[in-house]
Design a protein around this motif. Structure first.
Motif, PDB file in Angstrom:
ATOM      1  N   ARG A   1       5.981  10.811   2.886  1.00 55.60           N
ATOM      2  CA  ARG A   1       6.875  10.747   1.783  1.00 55.60           C
ATOM      3  C   ARG A   1       8.202  10.234   2.348  1.00 55.60           C
ATOM      4  O   ARG A   1       9.007   9.469   1.493  1.00 55.60           O
ATOM      5  N   GLU A   2       8.708  10.536   3.627  1.00 55.23           N
ATOM      6  CA  GLU A   2      10.125  10.067   3.913  1.00 55.23           C
ATOM      7  C   GLU A   2       9.904   8.568   4.079  1.00 55.23           C
ATOM      8  O   GLU A   2      11.138   7.814   3.742  1.00 55.23           O
ATOM      9  N   LYS A   3       8.872   8.057   4.783  1.00 53.52           N
ATOM     10  CA  LYS A   3       8.908   6.551   5.000  1.00 53.52           C
ATOM     11  C   LYS A   3       8.927   5.880   3.844  1.00 53.52           C
ATOM     12  O   LYS A   3       9.518   4.932   3.757  1.00 53.52           O
ATOM     13  N   TYR A   4       8.171   6.602   2.626  1.00 52.86           N
ATOM     14  CA  TYR A   4       8.038   5.853   1.374  1.00 52.86           C
ATOM     15  C   TYR A   4       9.521   5.568   0.544  1.00 52.86           C
ATOM     16  O   TYR A   4      10.081   4.757   0.102  1.00 52.86           O
ATOM     17  N   GLU A   5      10.160   6.879   0.791  1.00 54.59           N
ATOM     18  CA  GLU A   5      11.367   7.225  -0.083  1.00 54.59           C
ATOM     19  C   GLU A   5      12.524   6.203   0.749  1.00 54.59           C
ATOM     20  O   GLU A   5      13.485   5.858  -0.180  1.00 54.59           O
ATOM     21  N   ARG A   6      12.380   6.126   1.846  1.00 56.50           N
ATOM     22  CA  ARG A   6      13.595   5.060   2.608  1.00 56.50           C
ATOM     23  C   ARG A   6      13.130   3.896   2.372  1.00 56.50           C
ATOM     24  O   ARG A   6      13.706   2.940   3.098  1.00 56.50           O
ATOM     25  N   GLN A   7      11.779   3.532   1.747  1.00 54.68           N
ATOM     26  CA  GLN A   7      11.493   2.025   1.244  1.00 54.68           C
ATOM     27  C   GLN A   7      11.074   1.356   2.705  1.00 54.68           C
ATOM     28  O   GLN A   7      11.064   0.097   2.732  1.00 54.68           O
ATOM     29  N   HIS A   8      10.670   1.997   3.708  1.00 53.87           N
ATOM     30  CA  HIS A   8      10.107   1.501   4.834  1.00 53.87           C
ATOM     31  C   HIS A   8       8.504   1.088   4.589  1.00 53.87           C
ATOM     32  O   HIS A   8       7.956   0.203   5.533  1.00 53.87           O
ATOM     33  N   THR A   9       8.055   1.583   3.639  1.00 53.03           N
ATOM     34  CA  THR A   9       6.607   1.576   3.465  1.00 53.03           C
ATOM     35  C   THR A   9       6.129   1.084   1.876  1.00 53.03           C
ATOM     36  O   THR A   9       6.850   1.559   1.034  1.00 53.03           O
ATOM     37  N   THR A  10       5.125   0.717   1.614  1.00 50.10           N
ATOM     38  CA  THR A  10       4.779   0.358   0.322  1.00 50.10           C
ATOM     39  C   THR A  10       3.601   1.407  -0.064  1.00 50.10           C
ATOM     40  O   THR A  10       3.200   1.430  -1.236  1.00 50.10           O
ATOM     41  N   VAL A  11       2.738   1.969   1.053  1.00 44.40           N
ATOM     42  CA  VAL A  11       1.475   2.837   0.826  1.00 44.40           C
ATOM     43  C   VAL A  11       1.593   3.452   1.757  1.00 44.40           C
ATOM     44  O   VAL A  11       1.681   3.164   2.732  1.00 44.40           O
TER      45      VAL A  11
ATOM     46  N   LEU B   1      -7.846  15.087   2.660  1.00 42.58           N
ATOM     47  CA  LEU B   1      -7.812  15.088   1.280  1.00 42.58           C
ATOM     48  C   LEU B   1      -6.235  16.041   0.598  1.00 42.58           C
ATOM     49  O   LEU B   1      -6.054  15.493  -0.266  1.00 42.58           O
ATOM     50  N   SER B   2      -5.977  17.197   1.220  1.00 41.00           N
ATOM     51  CA  SER B   2      -4.989  17.772   0.723  1.00 41.00           C
ATOM     52  C   SER B   2      -3.642  16.943   0.683  1.00 41.00           C
ATOM     53  O   SER B   2      -2.751  16.896  -0.125  1.00 41.00           O
ATOM     54  N   VAL B   3      -3.460  16.231   1.998  1.00 42.36           N
ATOM     55  CA  VAL B   3      -2.385  15.317   1.821  1.00 42.36           C
ATOM     56  C   VAL B   3      -2.189  14.251   0.770  1.00 42.36           C
ATOM     57  O   VAL B   3      -1.428  13.809   0.338  1.00 42.36           O
ATOM     58  N   GLU B   4      -3.553  13.893   0.449  1.00 38.43           N
ATOM     59  CA  GLU B   4      -3.461  12.578  -0.698  1.00 38.43           C
ATOM     60  C   GLU B   4      -3.259  13.294  -1.753  1.00 38.43           C
ATOM     61  O   GLU B   4      -2.395  12.615  -2.617  1.00 38.43           O
ATOM     62  N   ARG B   5      -3.716  14.410  -2.090  1.00 42.19           N
ATOM     63  CA  ARG B   5      -3.349  15.242  -3.348  1.00 42.19           C
ATOM     64  C   ARG B   5      -1.684  15.472  -3.493  1.00 42.19           C
ATOM     65  O   ARG B   5      -1.236  15.205  -4.511  1.00 42.19           O
TER      66      ARG B   5
ATOM     67  N   THR C   1       3.652  13.457  -6.054  1.00 41.30           N
ATOM     68  CA  THR C   1       4.990  13.375  -5.889  1.00 41.30           C
ATOM     69  C   THR C   1       5.247  11.860  -6.029  1.00 41.30           C
ATOM     70  O   THR C   1       6.382  11.025  -5.894  1.00 41.30           O
ATOM     71  N   GLY C   2       4.096  11.184  -6.547  1.00 42.23           N
ATOM     72  CA  GLY C   2       4.278   9.784  -6.979  1.00 42.23           C
ATOM     73  C   GLY C   2       4.141   8.679  -5.713  1.00 42.23           C
ATOM     74  O   GLY C   2       4.766   7.550  -5.802  1.00 42.23           O
ATOM     75  N   VAL C   3       3.993   8.999  -4.170  1.00 43.29           N
ATOM     76  CA  VAL C   3       3.761   8.308  -3.482  1.00 43.29           C
ATOM     77  C   VAL C   3       2.278   7.611  -3.546  1.00 43.29           C
ATOM     78  O   VAL C   3       1.345   8.223  -3.692  1.00 43.29           O
ATOM     79  N   PRO C   4       2.302   6.065  -3.577  1.00 42.62           N
ATOM     80  CA  PRO C   4       1.173   5.453  -3.608  1.00 42.62           C
ATOM     81  C   PRO C   4       0.308   5.869  -2.288  1.00 42.62           C
ATOM     82  O   PRO C   4       0.703   5.697  -1.159  1.00 42.62           O
ATOM     83  N   VAL C   5      -0.951   6.341  -2.526  1.00 42.58           N
ATOM     84  CA  VAL C   5      -1.874   6.734  -1.347  1.00 42.58           C
ATOM     85  C   VAL C   5      -3.206   6.526  -1.507  1.00 42.58           C
ATOM     86  O   VAL C   5      -3.715   6.464  -2.459  1.00 42.58           O
ATOM     87  N   LEU C   6      -4.040   5.925  -0.443  1.00 44.06           N
ATOM     88  CA  LEU C   6      -5.290   5.908  -0.237  1.00 44.06           C
ATOM     89  C   LEU C   6      -5.812   6.624   0.766  1.00 44.06           C
ATOM     90  O   LEU C   6      -5.210   6.882   1.831  1.00 44.06           O
ATOM     91  N   ARG C   7      -7.172   7.273   0.707  1.00 46.53           N
ATOM     92  CA  ARG C   7      -7.487   7.765   1.877  1.00 46.53           C
ATOM     93  C   ARG C   7      -8.370   7.223   2.486  1.00 46.53           C
ATOM     94  O   ARG C   7      -9.446   6.048   2.245  1.00 46.53           O
ATOM     95  N   ILE C   8      -8.311   7.049   3.943  1.00 48.99           N
ATOM     96  CA  ILE C   8      -9.140   6.258   4.938  1.00 48.99           C
ATOM     97  C   ILE C   8     -10.449   7.050   5.202  1.00 48.99           C
ATOM     98  O   ILE C   8     -10.451   8.013   5.439  1.00 48.99           O
ATOM     99  N   ALA C   9     -11.463   6.347   4.683  1.00 50.46           N
ATOM    100  CA  ALA C   9     -12.714   6.998   4.931  1.00 50.46           C
ATOM    101  C   ALA C   9     -13.574   6.443   5.910  1.00 50.46           C
ATOM    102  O   ALA C   9     -13.516   5.439   6.167  1.00 50.46           O
TER     103      ALA C   9
END
Length: 451
Positions: A167-177, A183-187, A192-200
């Motif tokens: 969340r900190e990296k995304y809010e500071r615009q350091h990352t795009t995803v 699973l709990s981190v993804e949820r 909180t609106g952070v674009p996220v994908l789970r590594i399977a």
């Protein structure tokens, strides 16, 4: 899953049927069960898989306890759940987990590029995977990892900070995803609106873990001397004491060990950057050691890596006992500087195994090969010209090699490729250029192989 089938004859012994429990989030367990069906169909003896999927982490222990009396081994979704089961003292059978490697990144990055608008794959945050695995994955697909942020898994407590990290990296615009394995981190990030994908994990890594679990369960059912563990401990010299060198050495060790273990159908698990466990059978251990005449892996790995390697082999009444004996044995081998491998069977038997005659040659490069001989001459010339202080690493680039060897830069680049192919040089991460332009590629010469 299919019903348990009758055991088959293999190597003159009757192998018992095995039941393996599959645990994790329901979607992942479904994939594990599909791969398990393939494993069961190819198996020469009876294998059955029971599923214990859950929707929330709080259900994990209950799912396991419901199946514990019906399974011989277990597979968990990753090191976090495996560690929670171990520290929670509810683990009752030999177990393994799906490995976290850079291979799973490829599919996640592809899905991100197809499903997330305006995503920049060179600006992402990743959790659980090691920095070395991330760097290797990005290097193989030709992407710059300079602005990729990674936080590795370092025990159950480290997971608590994963969501805040993304969340900190995304809010500071350091990352795009954000890419997560939890699973709990993804949820939490989705909420909180952070674009996220789970590594399977890849189906290949799932298959390897399931086959390891079958071996573990088989060893439990067959009793004494049917399951064997081989612990391989790399002993880095001072030249490999840095974090990057240790990670690079770990990658090379894993690669070489997989090639050696594959010859006897063994599986390899990476426990740390310096410790690896090979799961095999007693019969395979007998073949690897030529009836306990020589050490398994010791000579070949030491010659290929150019650093000392310690090897300990263990057997026992259970998989845990075999692993404990292997770890005790490798400590004794480390104490001997990797000069011998040690075998312990849990009783009074202890054997010190010398490297085999085919792997004790002092020269790390085959002098009969013109290509390798030329590479050896090149690295010797460069090292002599640079006159490094004792214990110092020799790092070069195309320009310095061309200058020392008095050749064009094109020829210098070709020489460095020869050294890498011969195992006498390691490519380093490209150095970031302060003035812009293409990063400068450097290489570390493995001068210790000249000793």
């Amino acid at each position: 899953m299919s019903d348990e089938t009758q055991p088959a004859e293999q190597l003159g012994e009757r192998l018992p049927s095995v039941t393996v429990g599959l645990f994790g989030p329901r979607r992942l367990v479904k994939t594990m069960a599909e791969v398990g069906q393939e494993v069961a169909e190819r198996s020469a003896h009876g294998v059955r898989f029971l599923t214990g999927g859950y929707d929330d982490l709080s259900e994990a222990e209950d799912r396991y306890l419901r199946l514990r009396d019906r399974i011989d081994a277990a597979v968990f979704p990753g090191p976090w759940m495996f560690d929670l089961a171990t520290t929670g003292h509810w683990l009752t059978v030999p177990s393994t987990h799906l490995p976290l490697t850079g291979a799973a990144l490829y599919a996640a990055l592809l899905r991100a590029s197809l499903t997330i608008q305006d995503v920049d794959l060179s600006r992402v945050s990743i959790d659980s995977l090691s920095l070395a695995d991330v760097a290797e994955a990005y290097s193989e697909i030709g992407l710059d990892a300079a602005e990729v942020y990674d936080v590795p898994y370092e025990g159950p407590s480290s997971v608590d900070g994963f969501a805040a990290f993304h969340r900190e990296k995304y809010e500071r615009q350091h990352t795009t995803v954000a890419l997560t394995t939890i699973l709990s981190v993804e949820r939490e990030l989705l909420a909180t609106g952070v674009p996220v994908l789970r590594i399977a994990p890849t189906r290949s890594s799932v298959r390897d873990a399931l086959e390891t679990a079958v071996l573990l369960g088989q060893g439990t059912r067959m009793g004494a001397h049917q399951l064997a563990m081989i612990a391989v401990q790399v002993i880095p010299s001072r030249a490999e004491s840095g974090d990057y060198w240790q990670q690079e050495l770990a990658l090379l060790t894993h690669q070489k060990l997989l090639a050696e273990a594959r010859q006897v159908g063994a599986t390899v698990t990476r426990r740390s950057d310096t410790l690896f466990l090979v799961t095999t059978t007693y019969g395979a251990l007998v073949r690897l050691t030529e009836q306990f005449a020589y050490a398994p892996f010791l000579g070949a790995l030491t010659a290929q890596l150019g650093v000392p390697v310690a090897v300990g082999a263990g057997t026992g009444q259970t998989a845990r006992a075999a692993e404990a004996n292997a770890l005790l044995a490798v400590e004794d081998s480390v104490g001997a500087g990797g000069k011998v491998a040690v075998y312990l069977d849990g009783g009074s038997d202890r054997l010190d195994l010398e490297p085999g005659p085919a792997t004790t040659a002092s020269a790390p490069v085959d002098s009969t090969s013109p290509t390798d001989q030329r590479a050896l001459e090149i690295v010797t010339s460069i090292a002599s010209a640079m006159s490094p202080a004792p214990g110092r690493q020799v790092v070069v680039d195309v320009e310095s090699v061309a200058s020392i060897m008095q050749v064009t830069q094109r020829t210098g680049r070709r020489m460095l490729k020869e050294l890498v192919d011969a195992g006498l040089a390691w490519p380093l991460p490209p150095a970031r250029s302060t003035g812009g332009g293409r990063p400068r590629q450097q290489f570390r010469l493995l001068t210790e192989k000249l000793d």
